[in-house]
Design an enzyme around this catalytic site. Structure first.
Site, PDB file in Angstrom:
ATOM      1  N   VAL A   1     -91.871 -88.295  -5.906  1.00 54.78           N
ATOM      2  CA  VAL A   1     -92.149 -88.840  -7.231  1.00 54.78           C
ATOM      3  C   VAL A   1     -93.602 -89.280  -7.213  1.00 54.78           C
ATOM      4  CG1 VAL A   1     -89.792 -89.521  -7.830  1.00 54.78           C
ATOM      5  CG2 VAL A   1     -91.229 -91.112  -6.565  1.00 54.78           C
ATOM      6  N   SER A   2     -94.221 -89.340  -8.385  1.00 62.82           N
ATOM      7  CA  SER A   2     -95.663 -89.574  -8.443  1.00 62.82           C
ATOM      8  C   SER A   2     -96.082 -91.015  -8.198  1.00 62.82           C
ATOM      9  CB  SER A   2     -96.217 -89.109  -9.792  1.00 62.82           C
ATOM     10  OG  SER A   2     -96.031 -87.714  -9.917  1.00 62.82           O
ATOM     11  N   THR A   3     -95.213 -91.965  -8.510  1.00 64.91           N
ATOM     12  CA  THR A   3     -95.577 -93.370  -8.343  1.00 64.91           C
ATOM     13  C   THR A   3     -94.423 -94.152  -7.732  1.00 64.91           C
ATOM     14  OG1 THR A   3     -94.746 -94.065 -10.503  1.00 64.91           O
ATOM     15  CG2 THR A   3     -97.042 -93.297 -10.417  1.00 64.91           C
TER      16      THR A   3
ATOM     17  N   GLN B   1     -91.500 -94.855 -10.116  1.00 71.11           N
ATOM     18  CA  GLN B   1     -90.576 -93.800 -10.504  1.00 71.11           C
ATOM     19  C   GLN B   1     -89.378 -93.756  -9.554  1.00 71.11           C
ATOM     20  OE1 GLN B   1     -93.182 -90.358 -10.645  1.00 71.11           O
ATOM     21  NE2 GLN B   1     -93.401 -90.576 -12.855  1.00 71.11           N
TER      22      GLN B   1
END
Length: 188
Positions: free
Chosen positions: A8-10, A13
């Site tokens: 996941v990007s962050t 998330q």
């Protein structure tokens, strides 16, 4: 051995959807490699760990090719590293299996399509921001508003050694970069 790669990007998330999909595919949760950062480059701890861990006969499963790489070149390089070790790659969303020539071909096509989609989204976003700026609707991120007297007294306490920098940041509600930048603005 089936190995699962999740990204996941962050940190905010949630990777639960990807994890559940990999469990349904038969991947043991003990064999998951999870990154919580952008896929724009391949310098990700869990990805590196997985690439070092895999052995001949293993199979890396991911929910979507966009989870393992954001551009065609990176995806093809990662898959090539896996193939050199005798490791298969399966992407569930695109139903890709690199053990066949057709799967390898489709991997390249889907990777290019995913990269095009990402680039198109970013282009539309930039265009939308430009239009909003021209109409005076977009002003960018607004500066964080803080109580000046509270900030000054907290900084004075910090400089006097009465509190730590971390405590000072907590009191005024700022992250380190913003905290130190505001101190520079306070005393140029």
């Amino acid at each position: 051995m089936l190995l699962g790669y999740v990204r996941v990007s962050t940190v905010e998330q949630n990777e639960a959807r990807q994890i559940e999909a990999l469990k349904q595919k038969g991947v043991n949760p003990e064999n998951f490699f999870i990154d919580k950062q952008s896929g724009k480059n391949t310098d990700r701890p869990a990805l590196k760990e997985m690439l070092a861990f895999v052995r001949r006969g293993d199979c890396v499963v991911t929910e979507s090719i966009s989870r393992i790489a954001r551009n065609t070149k990176d995806l093809l390089n990662i898959v090539e590293q896996l193939q050199c070790k005798g490791v298969e790659f399966v992407s569930m969303k695109e139903s890709l299996d690199t053990t066949t020539p057709q799967g390898k071909f489709m991997l390249t096509i889907f990777a290019a399509m995913a990269e095009l989609e990402r680039d198109s989204i970013l282009q539309r976003q930039r265009e939308g921001i430009e239009v909003a700026k021209a109409e005076g609707k977009y002003k960018g991120r607004q500066p964080i508003q803080i109580d000046k007297s509270l900030f000054e007294s907290t900084v004075a306490d910090w400089r006097a050694g009465q509190i730590t920098a971390r405590k000072a940041m907590e009191i005024v509600g700022l992250k380190p970069n913003t905290f130190y930048r505001r101190i520079k603005e306070l005393n140029p």
